[in-house]
Design a protein around this motif. Structure first.
Motif, PDB file in Angstrom:
ATOM      1  N   PHE A 196     114.977  36.658 141.562  1.00  0.00           N
ATOM      2  CA  PHE A 196     114.896  35.368 142.245  1.00  0.00           C
ATOM      3  C   PHE A 196     115.194  35.490 143.733  1.00  0.00           C
ATOM      4  O   PHE A 196     116.148  36.145 144.141  1.00  0.00           O
ATOM      5  N   ALA A 197     114.356  34.835 144.554  1.00  0.00           N
ATOM      6  CA  ALA A 197     114.526  34.881 146.007  1.00  0.00           C
ATOM      7  C   ALA A 197     114.956  33.524 146.563  1.00  0.00           C
ATOM      8  O   ALA A 197     116.007  33.405 147.177  1.00  0.00           O
ATOM      9  N   LYS A 198     114.156  32.472 146.350  1.00  0.00           N
ATOM     10  CA  LYS A 198     114.463  31.155 146.912  1.00  0.00           C
ATOM     11  C   LYS A 198     113.998  30.077 145.944  1.00  0.00           C
ATOM     12  O   LYS A 198     113.054  30.288 145.179  1.00  0.00           O
ATOM     13  N   ARG A 251     104.224  31.213 153.350  1.00  0.00           N
ATOM     14  CA  ARG A 251     104.704  31.874 154.564  1.00  0.00           C
ATOM     15  C   ARG A 251     104.054  33.256 154.754  1.00  0.00           C
ATOM     16  O   ARG A 251     104.721  34.273 154.921  1.00  0.00           O
ATOM     17  N   SER A 252     102.738  33.272 154.693  1.00  0.00           N
ATOM     18  CA  SER A 252     101.938  34.465 154.995  1.00  0.00           C
ATOM     19  C   SER A 252     102.147  35.616 154.018  1.00  0.00           C
ATOM     20  O   SER A 252     101.944  36.772 154.366  1.00  0.00           O
ATOM     21  N   ARG A 253     102.560  35.328 152.788  1.00  0.00           N
ATOM     22  CA  ARG A 253     102.654  36.384 151.789  1.00  0.00           C
ATOM     23  C   ARG A 253     102.526  35.772 150.402  1.00  0.00           C
ATOM     24  O   ARG A 253     102.883  34.610 150.186  1.00  0.00           O
ATOM     25  N   GLU A 254     102.001  36.562 149.472  1.00  0.00           N
ATOM     26  CA  GLU A 254     101.873  36.104 148.095  1.00  0.00           C
ATOM     27  C   GLU A 254     103.123  36.508 147.329  1.00  0.00           C
ATOM     28  O   GLU A 254     103.686  37.576 147.561  1.00  0.00           O
ATOM     29  N   ALA A 255     103.536  35.641 146.425  1.00  0.00           N
ATOM     30  CA  ALA A 255     104.749  35.914 145.654  1.00  0.00           C
ATOM     31  C   ALA A 255     104.555  35.508 144.205  1.00  0.00           C
ATOM     32  O   ALA A 255     103.756  34.625 143.888  1.00  0.00           O
ATOM     33  N   MET A 256     105.281  36.178 143.318  1.00  0.00           N
ATOM     34  CA  MET A 256     105.450  35.672 141.957  1.00  0.00           C
ATOM     35  C   MET A 256     106.482  34.553 142.036  1.00  0.00           C
ATOM     36  O   MET A 256     107.328  34.524 142.933  1.00  0.00           O
ATOM     37  N   ALA A 257     106.413  33.647 141.068  1.00  0.00           N
ATOM     38  CA  ALA A 257     107.410  32.583 141.021  1.00  0.00           C
ATOM     39  C   ALA A 257     107.569  32.118 139.584  1.00  0.00           C
ATOM     40  O   ALA A 257     106.723  32.398 138.725  1.00  0.00           O
ATOM     41  N   LEU A 258     108.674  31.436 139.329  1.00  0.00           N
ATOM     42  CA  LEU A 258     108.955  30.900 138.004  1.00  0.00           C
ATOM     43  C   LEU A 258     109.132  29.391 138.135  1.00  0.00           C
ATOM     44  O   LEU A 258     109.938  28.924 138.937  1.00  0.00           O
ATOM     45  N   ILE A 259     108.348  28.626 137.373  1.00  0.00           N
ATOM     46  CA  ILE A 259     108.472  27.163 137.378  1.00  0.00           C
ATOM     47  C   ILE A 259     109.207  26.755 136.105  1.00  0.00           C
ATOM     48  O   ILE A 259     108.826  27.153 134.999  1.00  0.00           O
TER      49      ILE A 259
END
Length: 268
Positions: free
Chosen positions: A107-109, A144-152
């Motif tokens: 987890f980042a943000k 923000r200019s990059r692709e990320a994985m995320a969890l909803i």
């Protein structure tokens, strides 16, 4: 109400959910300015080109990527906007998993997802479906200019989105592991468990405060008012721990005493 930082849509199968994205967290810290101590003047930095020596306005600065062989690719704002990515304005659901399957290290943000316009009903559909199935959605999104994985995941009626690091962004922590030959006895483990039991309870984050920030605010107020602060009490240095069981036993007693004092102070 905060401003949204991104607008797009969640692709939930053939269902599209227009959403707005809001930051769910804010770091509260005391910010400092770099100043000249003799007159309090602020220290300013200039953006100067190393080749021509000219000061360059921020709006005219481009991003450059230098290859290992020294070649330089200069990218303009338009280059980033034209990236061939489907996720720049869409949150693509790629998998559903149980929340406990994802290592929190990833987890980042954290962000709030808010339904936008006609997205309210499909938003509620996704939220309730995740709740009842006890699942979370793994997605891909460009922010923000990059692709990320995320969890909803759903929480208190809202969908939260936690951006995640990529696997190659996690460092290997094997170097930090103690040597395999170091072991502990059953008695030491049981006493450690006693200490854990003594401090076990429900997690209430509002009961914790940032003591460092509070102390720093006191120092700032002391400087502004010209009144010297009282000296902090000296902390006794602890002796080297030789007997782990004895040290843990003392820790258990101290933890129990603190809990009793905390209960008494709440009762007053």
């Amino acid at each position: 109400m905060p401003r949204s930082i991104w607008k797009g849509a969640i692709s939930f199968g053939l269902v599209t959910i227009p959403v707005k994205l809001y930051s769910a967290t804010e770091e509260k810290d005391i910010s400092f300015r770099q100043v000249h101590p003799e007159d309090g003047g602020r220290i300013k930095y200039k953006r100067v080109c190393e080749k021509c020596g000219q000061e360059i306005p921020y709006a005219e600065i481009a991003k450059g990527y230098e290859t290992p062989d020294g070649r330089l690719a200069i990218l303009e704002k338009e280059d980033f906007e034209a990236l061939p990515l489907a996720t720049t304005k869409a949150v693509e659901v790629v998998q559903f998993v149980a929340e406990g399957e994802v290592d929190p290290t990833y987890f980042a943000k954290t962000y709030f997802l808010q339904a936008d316009g006609p997205g309210v009903k499909p938003y509620v559909l996704l939220r309730d479906a995740l709740l009842q199935s006890e699942q979370c959605a793994v997605v891909k999104v460009a922010l923000r200019s990059r692709e990320a994985m995320a969890l909803i995941r759903p929480k208190e009626g809202v969908l939260l989105m936690h951006t995640m690091l990529w696997p190659d962004e996690l460092r290997d922590g094997a170097f930090a592991a103690p040597p395999a030959e170091v072991t502990v006895s059953d008695a030491e483990v049981k006493m450690a468990q006693s200490f854990i039991d003594a401090l076990s309870g429900e997690f209430h984050p509002e009961e914790f405060t940032d003591s460092y920030r509070e102390a720093l605010e006191q120092v700032v107020q002391s400087k502004l008012s010209g009144v010297e602060m009282e000296a902090a009490p000296e902390v006794e240095s602890e002796a080297e721990v030789v007997d782990l069981v004895a040290a843990l036993r003392a820790s258990v007693e101290a933890a129990k005493k603190r809990r009793e004092e905390a209960k008494e102070s709440k009762a007053v």
